[in-house]
Write a protein that holds these residues in place. Structure first.
Motif, short mmCIF file in Angstrom:
data_model
loop_
_atom_site.label_atom_id
_atom_site.label_comp_id
_atom_site.label_asym_id
_atom_site.label_seq_id
_atom_site.Cartn_x
_atom_site.Cartn_y
_atom_site.Cartn_z
N LYS A 1 105.61 -48.07 7.87
CA LYS A 1 106.31 -49.33 8.15
C LYS A 1 105.78 -50.46 7.28
CE LYS A 1 107.61 -52.44 11.90
NZ LYS A 1 107.52 -52.71 13.37
N ALA A 2 104.46 -50.52 7.13
CA ALA A 2 103.86 -51.58 6.31
C ALA A 2 104.21 -51.41 4.84
CB ALA A 2 102.35 -51.56 6.50
N LEU A 3 104.26 -50.17 4.37
CA LEU A 3 104.53 -49.91 2.96
C LEU A 3 105.99 -50.12 2.58
CD1 LEU A 3 102.36 -46.71 2.46
CD2 LEU A 3 102.10 -48.83 1.17
N PHE A 4 106.90 -49.75 3.48
CA PHE A 4 108.32 -49.73 3.11
C PHE A 4 109.08 -50.96 3.57
CE2 PHE A 4 106.99 -45.32 2.77
CZ PHE A 4 107.53 -44.97 1.54
N MET A 5 108.47 -52.13 3.36
CA MET A 5 109.15 -53.39 3.64
C MET A 5 110.03 -53.74 2.44
SD MET A 5 106.08 -55.55 5.47
CE MET A 5 107.16 -56.93 5.87
N PRO A 6 111.11 -54.51 2.65
CA PRO A 6 112.00 -54.86 1.54
C PRO A 6 111.27 -55.54 0.39
CG PRO A 6 113.03 -55.41 3.63
CD PRO A 6 111.61 -55.01 3.95
N LEU A 7 111.49 -55.05 -0.79
CA LEU A 7 110.92 -55.51 -2.05
C LEU A 7 109.45 -55.14 -2.23
CD1 LEU A 7 113.23 -56.75 -3.58
CD2 LEU A 7 112.05 -58.93 -3.59
N ALA A 8 108.95 -54.22 -1.40
CA ALA A 8 107.62 -53.67 -1.65
C ALA A 8 107.64 -52.89 -2.96
CB ALA A 8 107.19 -52.77 -0.50
N VAL A 9 106.58 -53.01 -3.74
CA VAL A 9 106.47 -52.32 -5.03
C VAL A 9 105.38 -51.27 -4.88
CG1 VAL A 9 106.13 -52.56 -7.50
CG2 VAL A 9 107.15 -54.43 -6.21
N LEU A 10 105.76 -49.99 -5.05
CA LEU A 10 104.88 -48.88 -4.69
C LEU A 10 104.61 -47.94 -5.87
CD1 LEU A 10 106.68 -47.89 -1.36
CD2 LEU A 10 104.73 -49.47 -1.62
N ASP A 11 103.40 -47.39 -5.87
CA ASP A 11 103.09 -46.19 -6.65
C ASP A 11 103.35 -45.01 -5.73
OD1 ASP A 11 102.28 -46.90 -9.27
OD2 ASP A 11 100.38 -47.65 -8.48
N MET A 12 104.21 -44.08 -6.13
CA MET A 12 104.65 -43.03 -5.23
C MET A 12 104.43 -41.64 -5.82
SD MET A 12 108.34 -44.82 -4.31
CE MET A 12 108.73 -43.67 -2.98
N ASP A 13 103.94 -40.75 -4.99
CA ASP A 13 103.96 -39.32 -5.29
C ASP A 13 105.09 -38.74 -4.46
OD1 ASP A 13 101.72 -39.64 -6.87
OD2 ASP A 13 100.35 -39.15 -5.24
N VAL A 14 106.12 -38.21 -5.11
CA VAL A 14 107.33 -37.81 -4.40
C VAL A 14 107.70 -36.37 -4.76
CG1 VAL A 14 108.21 -40.17 -4.27
CG2 VAL A 14 108.84 -38.73 -6.21
N GLU A 15 108.46 -35.78 -3.86
CA GLU A 15 108.99 -34.45 -4.09
C GLU A 15 110.50 -34.57 -4.28
OE1 GLU A 15 109.75 -31.13 -0.97
OE2 GLU A 15 107.70 -30.82 -1.68
N HIS A 16 110.98 -34.18 -5.46
CA HIS A 16 112.41 -34.21 -5.77
C HIS A 16 112.91 -32.79 -6.00
CE1 HIS A 16 114.00 -38.40 -6.60
NE2 HIS A 16 112.79 -38.61 -6.14
N MET A 17 113.99 -32.47 -5.33
CA MET A 17 114.61 -31.17 -5.51
C MET A 17 116.04 -31.35 -6.03
SD MET A 17 112.31 -28.98 -4.64
CE MET A 17 113.21 -27.44 -4.33
N PRO A 18 116.50 -30.52 -6.96
CA PRO A 18 117.86 -30.63 -7.49
C PRO A 18 118.90 -30.56 -6.37
CG PRO A 18 116.57 -29.08 -8.78
CD PRO A 18 115.74 -29.41 -7.57
N LYS A 19 119.91 -31.42 -6.48
CA LYS A 19 121.06 -31.45 -5.57
C LYS A 19 120.71 -31.90 -4.15
CE LYS A 19 123.53 -27.82 -8.11
NZ LYS A 19 124.22 -26.52 -8.03
N ARG A 20 119.48 -32.35 -3.94
CA ARG A 20 119.12 -32.88 -2.63
C ARG A 20 119.40 -34.38 -2.60
NH1 ARG A 20 113.12 -31.94 -0.45
NH2 ARG A 20 113.91 -29.80 -0.21
N ASP A 21 120.03 -34.88 -1.54
CA ASP A 21 120.36 -36.30 -1.42
C ASP A 21 119.18 -37.13 -0.92
OD1 ASP A 21 122.98 -35.94 -2.30
OD2 ASP A 21 123.71 -35.49 -0.28
N VAL A 22 118.36 -36.54 -0.06
CA VAL A 22 117.22 -37.25 0.51
C VAL A 22 115.94 -36.48 0.14
CG1 VAL A 22 116.13 -38.11 2.60
CG2 VAL A 22 118.63 -38.10 2.41
#
Length: 241
Positions: free
Chosen positions: A48-69
């Motif tokens: 909640k603290a990190l994902f406030m509007p206009l928060a600027v983040l360094d992110m480690d994310v998992e992306h999969m082809p054709k996945r929307d979320v």
């Protein structure tokens, strides 16, 4: 696959009982959606603290082809944003501009120049002390450069009209209703000379400020498909009455 990217939080909506879907404008992927926990756990409180509007983040994310979320594996603030989140005026400006970007940035493709503009603008909002009442005006005008719809100023003169539909100054009134009067066009010309560096030097009346934003959004609506109502506009405008 797992990636590293910087991201700017635009919007979030609840999903089921314990999650939110957060829209983020990322450096590597453009606009993307991520599932993050919410609730009473320590992990949810951190999210909640990190994902406030206009928060600027360094992110480690998992992306999969054709996945929307997609999934966030780890994230942290790129730099301290105490003013953006805690200063009453800056916080409302952040909510307002995040909503504008959410309505505007619909292309999933990355755009490094656009990302850097937004990133550097947020740094400016965090550190600026003077001219904050004009910050959103400068931001919205400069954003037009990166959206490819910045006005043509070749015929800009003292007694010209600004044609909102065609994005240019004209010597005669256009044959449609989407244009600015000569007086409005003179104000518009002043706006084109504003920047984050000189925004503290410009003063506008309450009436001028409301009319400026309404006209800017008319221009956005004419040039950006499905640019819907900005719900936070009335709250933002009440700041400068």
């Amino acid at each position: 696959m797992q990636y590293k990217t910087r991201g700017i939080v635009l919007h979030s909506i609840p999903y089921k009982d314990n999650y939110s879907i957060v829209s983020v404008y990322t450096e590597e992927f453009g606009r993307a959606s991520y599932m993050v926990p919410r609730g009473k756990s320590k992990k949810a409180a951190a999210s909640k603290a990190l994902f406030m509007p206009l928060a600027v983040l360094d992110m480690d994310v998992e992306h999969m082809p054709k996945r929307d979320v997609h999934k966030v594996k780890e994230c942290r603030f790129c730099f301290p944003q105490s003013d953006v989140f805690c200063h009453p005026v800056k916080n409302i400006l952040a909510l307002f501009l995040a909503e504008v970007l959410y309505r505007t940035l619909k292309n999933p493709e990355p755009d490094t120049s656009l990302f850097n503009y937004i990133y550097n603008s947020i740094v400016t909002l965090e550190t600026s002390e003077d001219g904050i009442a004009n910050f959103h005006i400068v931001f919205l005008f400069n954003l037009l450069h990166y959206l490819g719809i910045y006005p043509n100023t070749e015929l800009q003169k003292e007694d010209s009209y600004f044609d909102l539909l065609n994005g240019e100054f004209t010597l005669l009134p256009p044959q449609h209703r989407h244009f600015l009067s000569q007086q409005e066009s003179r104000v518009f010309s002043r706006l084109l000379r504003m920047s984050f560096e000189n925004m503290s030097l410009y003063g506008f009346s309450r009436h001028e400020r409301v009319n400026i934003i309404n006209r800017i959004f008319e221009y956005y609506r004419l040039h950006i498909p499905d640019f819907n109502e900005i719900k936070s506009l009335s709250v933002m405008q009440s700041l400068f009455e």
